[in-house]
Write a protein that holds these residues in place. Sequence first.
Motif, PDB file in Angstrom:
ATOM      1  N   PHE A 222       0.847  -1.196   0.000  1.00 58.53           N
ATOM      2  CA  PHE A 222       0.000   0.000   0.000  1.00 58.53           C
ATOM      3  C   PHE A 222       0.879   1.241   0.000  1.00 58.53           C
ATOM      4  CE2 PHE A 222      -2.192   3.427   2.214  1.00 58.53           C
ATOM      5  CZ  PHE A 222      -3.400   3.476   1.537  1.00 58.53           C
ATOM      6  N   ARG A 223       0.542   2.183  -0.877  1.00 60.42           N
ATOM      7  CA  ARG A 223       1.245   3.461  -0.900  1.00 60.42           C
ATOM      8  C   ARG A 223       0.209   4.571  -1.057  1.00 60.42           C
ATOM      9  NH1 ARG A 223       4.379   2.877  -5.276  1.00 60.42           N
ATOM     10  NH2 ARG A 223       6.298   2.335  -4.149  1.00 60.42           N
ATOM     11  N   ASP A 224       0.257   5.540  -0.178  1.00 62.17           N
ATOM     12  CA  ASP A 224      -0.667   6.684  -0.252  1.00 62.17           C
ATOM     13  C   ASP A 224       0.134   7.939  -0.581  1.00 62.17           C
ATOM     14  OD1 ASP A 224      -3.270   8.113   0.304  1.00 62.17           O
ATOM     15  OD2 ASP A 224      -1.958   9.087   1.763  1.00 62.17           O
ATOM     16  N   ARG A 225      -0.212   8.550  -1.690  1.00 60.00           N
ATOM     17  CA  ARG A 225       0.451   9.785  -2.097  1.00 60.00           C
ATOM     18  C   ARG A 225      -0.574  10.906  -2.306  1.00 60.00           C
ATOM     19  NH1 ARG A 225       4.141   7.710  -0.244  1.00 60.00           N
ATOM     20  NH2 ARG A 225       6.159   7.139  -1.155  1.00 60.00           N
ATOM     21  N   GLY A 226      -1.766  10.721  -1.749  1.00 58.79           N
ATOM     22  CA  GLY A 226      -2.807  11.738  -1.900  1.00 58.79           C
ATOM     23  C   GLY A 226      -2.451  13.006  -1.158  1.00 58.79           C
TER      24      GLY A 226
ATOM     25  N   LEU B 194      -3.749  10.028   4.452  1.00 57.91           N
ATOM     26  CA  LEU B 194      -4.602   8.878   4.750  1.00 57.91           C
ATOM     27  C   LEU B 194      -5.479   9.177   5.953  1.00 57.91           C
ATOM     28  CD1 LEU B 194      -5.167   5.781   4.245  1.00 57.91           C
ATOM     29  CD2 LEU B 194      -3.428   5.352   5.994  1.00 57.91           C
TER      30      LEU B 194
ATOM     31  N   LEU C  21      -8.471   6.777   7.534  1.00 55.27           N
ATOM     32  CA  LEU C  21      -9.164   5.513   7.284  1.00 55.27           C
ATOM     33  C   LEU C  21      -9.835   4.990   8.543  1.00 55.27           C
ATOM     34  CD1 LEU C  21      -9.586   3.127   5.234  1.00 55.27           C
ATOM     35  CD2 LEU C  21      -7.483   2.147   6.169  1.00 55.27           C
TER      36      LEU C  21
ATOM     37  N   ARG D 239      -4.636   7.744  10.708  1.00 50.47           N
ATOM     38  CA  ARG D 239      -4.352   8.948   9.929  1.00 50.47           C
ATOM     39  C   ARG D 239      -2.842   9.066   9.729  1.00 50.47           C
ATOM     40  NH1 ARG D 239      -8.660  11.140  13.280  1.00 50.47           N
ATOM     41  NH2 ARG D 239     -10.397  11.866  11.980  1.00 50.47           N
TER      42      ARG D 239
ATOM     43  N   GLU E  42       0.429  10.684   6.637  1.00 50.01           N
ATOM     44  CA  GLU E  42       0.814  11.240   5.340  1.00 50.01           C
ATOM     45  C   GLU E  42       1.976  10.441   4.775  1.00 50.01           C
ATOM     46  OE1 GLU E  42       1.676  15.362   5.764  1.00 50.01           O
ATOM     47  OE2 GLU E  42      -0.357  15.917   6.382  1.00 50.01           O
ATOM     48  N   ARG E  43       1.978  10.314   3.443  1.00 52.66           N
ATOM     49  CA  ARG E  43       3.034   9.584   2.737  1.00 52.66           C
ATOM     50  C   ARG E  43       3.204   8.179   3.318  1.00 52.66           C
ATOM     51  NH1 ARG E  43       4.599  14.588   3.764  1.00 52.66           N
ATOM     52  NH2 ARG E  43       5.852  13.913   5.554  1.00 52.66           N
TER      53      ARG E  43
ATOM     54  N   GLU F  82       3.431   4.278   3.404  1.00 48.47           N
ATOM     55  CA  GLU F  82       3.860   3.178   2.551  1.00 48.47           C
ATOM     56  C   GLU F  82       4.095   1.970   3.446  1.00 48.47           C
ATOM     57  OE1 GLU F  82       6.716   2.663  -1.369  1.00 48.47           O
ATOM     58  OE2 GLU F  82       7.207   4.182   0.139  1.00 48.47           O
TER      59      GLU F  82
END
Length: 241
Positions: free
Chosen positions: A4-8, A12, A14, A59, A61-62, A64
């Motif tokens: 899983f990688r979040d770059r929004g 995150l 969730l 919660r 950020e960035r 991975e």
Amino acid sequence: MAGFRDRGAGGLDLRVLPQPVVVVVIGLGGDPVAVRSASGTQPMRSLVASLSPGPARVRGERVECVEVCLSPRAAYAVLGVSPRELDGSVTALTDVWGPQERRLGEQLAEAGTWPERLALTDAFLAKRAVGAPSMSPEVAAAWETIVARRGRIRIADLAASYGWSRKLLRSRFTAQIGLTPKRAAMLVRFDHAARALRAGHSPSNVALACGYSDQPHLHRDVLALAGCTPGALAGSAASAG
């Protein structure tokens, strides 16, 4: 197992629902995520969510990571602690695996591709399972029966099928699974109900299909396990889509 990688831009945020699996999340460096649960908000780089941890939110950020969903039998073998010791909580993985957790995270971060990362994780878990204690056949079979019946089973009948008393089943099942058989059945039934609600089915139909005595029974279980009403749970899936 999945990467899983979040770059929004928003990071995150969730809602984590209880599941009939033990979830292990291995962070690949970066900032820790904030995990809010009944015990408060804690920063964690890697974590393990035991069976039925109750409502939680993550919660960060960035983000991975590699996420692994373990059956109770697999978790009993590879965690190195009894599921009962996790006490229905979300726990920092370093508290369970110690320095091994940090070394694995570093190896995963250095790997060039997701298939390499998943292979490294699989090899790590397989090594931990060597020589690990195994769950008793009766307890493993009892869990599998609860899952196969979607939580719709009388615990007295389950105990009788092994020639055990309810007290003996409860004692051995709780020691090796981390939940009582009744709570395990509640969790499995909730999992099916939550999936149906998030798929757009009405609470009344879900209550009937999933074996709840009535709609208020469904409401109580969803509130206890997800921290919201059935309608809000269904709405959260719609807004996420």
